[in-house]
Write an enzyme that holds these catalytic residues in place. Sequence first.
Site, PDB file in Angstrom:
ATOM      1  N   GLU A  56     -29.284  -8.156 -30.513  1.00  0.00           N
ATOM      2  CA  GLU A  56     -28.672  -9.083 -29.547  1.00  0.00           C
ATOM      3  C   GLU A  56     -28.156 -10.307 -30.283  1.00  0.00           C
ATOM      4  O   GLU A  56     -28.796 -10.822 -31.200  1.00  0.00           O
ATOM      5  CB  GLU A  56     -29.699  -9.500 -28.495  1.00  0.00           C
ATOM      6  N   ASP A 200      -4.733  -4.470 -20.353  1.00  0.00           N
ATOM      7  CA  ASP A 200      -5.664  -3.368 -20.599  1.00  0.00           C
ATOM      8  C   ASP A 200      -4.881  -2.290 -21.337  1.00  0.00           C
ATOM      9  O   ASP A 200      -4.128  -1.524 -20.734  1.00  0.00           O
ATOM     10  CB  ASP A 200      -6.194  -2.851 -19.258  1.00  0.00           C
ATOM     11  N   THR A 226     -10.247   0.414 -24.825  1.00  0.00           N
ATOM     12  CA  THR A 226     -11.294   1.340 -25.249  1.00  0.00           C
ATOM     13  C   THR A 226     -10.976   1.696 -26.697  1.00  0.00           C
ATOM     14  O   THR A 226      -9.882   1.418 -27.192  1.00  0.00           O
ATOM     15  CB  THR A 226     -11.312   2.637 -24.408  1.00  0.00           C
ATOM     16  N   LYS A 229      -9.442   6.535 -27.112  1.00  0.00           N
ATOM     17  CA  LYS A 229      -8.283   7.296 -26.605  1.00  0.00           C
ATOM     18  C   LYS A 229      -7.290   7.479 -27.757  1.00  0.00           C
ATOM     19  O   LYS A 229      -7.644   8.144 -28.733  1.00  0.00           O
ATOM     20  CB  LYS A 229      -7.712   6.586 -25.385  1.00  0.00           C
ATOM     21  N   ARG A 235     -16.546   6.518 -28.314  1.00  0.00           N
ATOM     22  CA  ARG A 235     -16.451   6.018 -26.936  1.00  0.00           C
ATOM     23  C   ARG A 235     -16.961   4.577 -26.871  1.00  0.00           C
ATOM     24  O   ARG A 235     -18.111   4.304 -27.243  1.00  0.00           O
ATOM     25  CB  ARG A 235     -17.341   6.923 -26.081  1.00  0.00           C
TER      26      ARG A 235
HETATM   27  N1  DSN Z   1     -10.922   7.427 -16.878  1.00  0.00           N
HETATM   28  C1  DSN Z   1     -10.028   7.085 -17.960  1.00  0.00           C
HETATM   29  C2  DSN Z   1      -8.786   7.865 -17.913  1.00  0.00           C
HETATM   30  O1  DSN Z   1      -8.909   9.064 -17.866  1.00  0.00           O
HETATM   31  O2  DSN Z   1      -7.698   7.337 -17.942  1.00  0.00           O
HETATM   32  C3  DSN Z   1      -9.754   5.676 -17.974  1.00  0.00           C
HETATM   33  O3  DSN Z   1     -10.966   4.992 -18.024  1.00  0.00           O
END
Ligand code: DSN
Length: 419
Positions: A56, A200, A226, A229, A235
């Site tokens: 932390e 985002d 994120t 992707k 993740r």
């Molecule tokens: N659920 C994701 C997607 O498939 O776009 C985004 O968080």
Amino acid sequence: MLTRDPLTQADPDVAAAIADERRRQLHGIELIASENYTSAAVLEAVGSVLTNKYAEGLPGKRYYGGCEYVDVVERIAIDRGKELFGADHVNVQPHSGANANLAAYFSVMNPGDKILGLSLTEGGHLTHGKDVNFSGRFFEAHFYGVDHETGLIDYDNVLKIAKEVRPKGIISGASAYSRTIDFKRFREIADEVGAYLFADIAHIAGLVATGLHPTSIGQAHITMTTTHKTLRGPRGGMIMCAEEFGAGIDKTVFPGMQGGPLMHVIAGKAVALGEAQQPDFKTYGEHVIANAQAMAAALAERGFPIVSGGTDNHLFLVDVGAIGISGRKAERVLDKIGISANRNTIPGDTRPPTQASGLRIGTPAITTRGFGETECIAVADMIARVLHAPEDEATLKRVSRDVLDLTAGFPVPGIDESF
Ligand code: DSN
């Protein structure tokens, strides 16, 4: 290093399910736009002893002893994130994209404030104000959409709504939008109504990092993403901002909404950010886009309208309703033959989200395993064959075999061929 044996011995049930998932990833065609295959190096970092450590706080300012090595890891992740995206301040601790969004909003807004985001049914995300999500429960959420004819964000209309609503925060970014997002225009709109601009970039982060999509850094006050992707890491989530918002972000992430950071995942983020700094990551991104464009064009030629007529990025939406089936039906039929994609509403959809008229298709994962435009056109052909004849068992059987034949030639990073 992950090995199969200790797990198989200790817990054969979980081990078997993981082995089945490995096989599914290896032998299937992964078209879910938000998924990817991380490298073996990222998998090793995420499966490391760093999962045992509480840390932390921030590097050099922890609430636990024994943090000298995890400090090294987190500093590497932060420095690489800054360098890759050109951001002044980076926080790599959010456990997920949703957590990153939560922290970003609460760093500058309070419950009851107004937010304006892209509607979920027109390409947005749950965390952009949906009523069942924290974003719709804590904030007064308002929405903009896309033009139903063109499928494009109508920026004049966003400005009109922003002037009516006077939101404290405008959220740009999407989960199912295939065209370039004009962050500069969003900032002009935000400035005109005195709002914070959030970007985002979860879906397009890998393209933004390599200059294949215009960046939100320097336009948005706060950028959230994120890491799993198009960025192809583990993740997790990450926040980037100018120095003036940095302290607010850090204290909203911890102690505001999270306790101990997941240091093993942060190690995976560090590795992935390092991979994204290599020249071949830009080549990868170029192929992701070329593959999406080739597949969209091939599906259009086979009778499927594509929302907005094509794509500038890693995904596109197919209007399967146009051939008389729902997105849910399309998703299920493709699942049967080893192709994973997900149903999605399309602009102006008359079906409910549980059924939907669209299918969202993305190319990040198949490009990672080496598919090029030829393979993508072959995949489009497989999809067209089964969706035009969803009840024809002989067709489904033939195409299932084609899926296996195609995937056999393309290994998946980090997955042992013996599965
Ligand atoms: N659920 C994701 C997607 O498939 O776009 C985004 O968080």
